[in-house]
Design an enzyme around this catalytic site. Structure first.
Site, mmCIF file in Angstrom:
data_model
loop_
_atom_site.group_PDB
_atom_site.id
_atom_site.type_symbol
_atom_site.label_atom_id
_atom_site.label_comp_id
_atom_site.label_asym_id
_atom_site.label_seq_id
_atom_site.Cartn_x
_atom_site.Cartn_y
_atom_site.Cartn_z
ATOM 1 N N SER A 89 0.852 -1.189 0.000
ATOM 2 C CA SER A 89 0.000 0.000 0.000
ATOM 3 C C SER A 89 0.886 1.237 0.000
ATOM 4 O O SER A 89 2.105 1.140 0.109
ATOM 5 C CB SER A 89 -0.901 0.003 1.232
ATOM 6 O OG SER A 89 -0.115 0.326 2.362
ATOM 7 N N LYS A 90 0.249 2.370 -0.089
ATOM 8 C CA LYS A 90 0.929 3.677 -0.089
ATOM 9 C C LYS A 90 1.971 3.807 1.018
ATOM 10 O O LYS A 90 2.995 4.459 0.857
ATOM 11 C CB LYS A 90 -0.114 4.789 0.100
ATOM 12 C CG LYS A 90 -0.738 5.249 -1.203
ATOM 13 C CD LYS A 90 -0.046 6.509 -1.714
ATOM 14 C CE LYS A 90 -0.192 6.689 -3.220
ATOM 15 N NZ LYS A 90 -1.562 6.770 -3.662
#
Ligand code: GLU
Length: 482
Positions: free
Chosen positions: A252-253
């Site tokens: 994820s980010k």
């Protein structure tokens, strides 16, 4: 029997950016097709209009194009199985749903939205549909139809038993029918649900291999029951492992950029991104690491795909990037760095070829370029101690005496290139009975303010140009004698 023609499809829902996981799916679909002489098809799955994001289709085209995943059939180029956008196929699904109703494998459901919402809110239905309309008497169905009551068509899932299928990566998977909801196939507006359209299209487009993320593994029996209801051949399933960050959690980010666009914007080459992504879950028999797309198309095989989560490692990506940069053709490298170079220098760069030659063996990400050339674009305020150099037996006093001589030599030049600068400095070195390093060290420090630079003193002087070189020498002379 003639051998089966392999057909894979990348079937994105245009809901945003192209993430590492999406790109891996597209890449593996492409590689499976190409490694077996098959066709790679692009199909846009836009049945869920509410989730559409403007511009998302363009991002898909742009990404596929920039990594070289050229499809053989698709919305833009057509093909024998079109149209390739589901919203353009809308009218094609209803007859298939009706066929299943006829065959008793699906049924009309007239439940109102309110009822379904209540059901969902109450624990009774276990969050799913309670099959209220599954066995409505024929007269009641007819009466509801006659009165124009809106309805959906739902798949009649078997209530007992289980479905087992073989996934090419995960092996045998069994799901209890009890876990399967009577899913909607056709909505009240007559449009298909995503799951239904996906199966109909894969069949009509003669897809042989369905490649997608492992999050689809548990819904695959639903698809298989549809294939069976129609009496169609079930495709080969290739579900791909989860992609995680270095901490083992879903990528994820938090871990870094996860979209192709953002990675390119950070200075990674598409070919390096593809190389890194190719190895996210696939390993060649010989453990080789560096590949171009063409080489991947030769080497890829489904049996090299593993089911254990694969780590997207940004350090490894940087390594791939560096390797692909070194392997680039000189001109391609220059074309790639030119915009960044011009931005850093504030306009066209006269010595761009020389700079490219200095940077190609050292650059890791394009975004590192401004920092790497900052000593050229702006004069650095450095510590005079840097002039001290044991190896070359140079100290401040000697430097103070030598710098004006270097300046004089370089100021006298009427031609400013590598050979001219080199020859003049060599002459100065021998006339003063010095070693090469004793001239090059102070010159490099005076010009760059750094002990380590891409290229040596001569290259730096050539890139800076004569007047900037002399100005920086003047500055150093003034400081050292102050
Ligand atoms: N449209 C689906 C997605 O974007 C594709 C699923 C599949 O490949 O079957 O996730």
């Amino acid at each position: 029997m003639s051998p089966e023609i392999i057909r894979t499809r990348y079937a994105p829902s245009p809901t945003g950016m192209m993430h590492v996981g999406n790109l891996r799916t597209a890449l593996y679909e492409y590689l499976i097709a190409k490694s077996m002489g098959g066709s790679f098809i692009l199909r846009i799955e836009d049945t869920d209009q509410a989730r559409q994001v403007d511009g998302a289709v363009d991002i898909i085209y742009k990404t596929l194009h920039s990594v070289g995943l050229q499809h053989d059939e698709g919305p833009d180029i057509g093909g024998a199985y079109g149209p390739y956008v589901q919203s353009e196929r809308r009218d094609l699904y209803r007859p298939y749903a009706e066929q299943l109703v006829e065959a008793g494998k699906a049924y009309r459901c007239f439940c109102s939205r309110e009822r379904l919402e209540e059901l969902r809110a109450s624990s009774e239905g276990g969050g799913g549909y309670d099959r209220h309309c599954r066995d409505l008497p024929q007269e009641e169905i007819q009466a509801l139809l006659d009165s124009g009551t809106p309805h959906v068509i739902r798949q009649k899932m078997p209530i007992q038993g289980s479905t087992t299928f073989i996934d090419a990566v995960y092996g045998s998977i069994t799901v209890d029918h009890r876990e399967l909801e009577d899913q909607v196939l056709l909505k009240t507006d007559g449009y298909p649900t995503y799951n239904f359209a996906n199966v109909i299209d894969d069949h009509l487009m003669a897809i042989t291999h369905v490649v997608r993320g492992s999050e689809y593994l548990s819904s695959t029996p639903k698809y298989n029951l549809l294939y069976e209801a129609f009496g169609w051949k079930i495709p080969t399933y290739v579900h791909l492992p989860l992609i995680v960050g270095s901490d083992g959690r879903k990528l994820s980010k938090r871990h870094g950029s996860t979209s192709f666009e953002a990675l390119v914007a950070e200075g990674y080459l598409p070919v390096a991104i593809v190389n890194a992504i190719a190895l996210l879950g696939w390993c060649p028999k010989d453990n080789r690491e560096l590949f171009t797309l063409e080489e991947l198309s030769q080497a890829f095989s489904i049996d090299g795909i593993s089911k254990s989560p694969s780590v997207f490692d940004y350090d490894k990506l940087a390594w791939f990037n560096a390797e692909h940069i070194r392997a680039m053709d000189k001109d391609a490298f220059l074309n790639w760095i030119r915009p960044s170079l011009e931005q850093a220098f504030g306009g066209p760069v006269k010595e761009e070829n020389l700079l490219a030659e200095l940077l190609q063996p050292r650059l890791i990400r394009l975004n590192d370029l401004p920092d790497m050339v900052r000593f050229l674009t702006t004069q650095q305020n450095f510590d005079l101690e840097l002039f001290q150099n044991k190896k070359n037996k140079m100290d401040l006093q000697k430097t103070a005496g030598l710098l004006p001589k270097i300046r004089g030599t370089l100021a006298a030049l009427t031609v400013w290139d590598r050979t001219a600068v080199h020859d003049s400095l060599q002459l100065l070195t021998s006339e003063n009975d010095l070693k090469t390093g004793q001239v090059m060290w102070p010159l490099r420090i005076a010009l760059s303010g750094q002990t380590v630079t891409p290229g040596g003193a001569i290259e730096i002087a050539v890139v800076l140009g004569q007047s900037e070189t002399l100005a920086r020498l003047d500055n150093a002379i003034a400081r050292i004698s102050a």
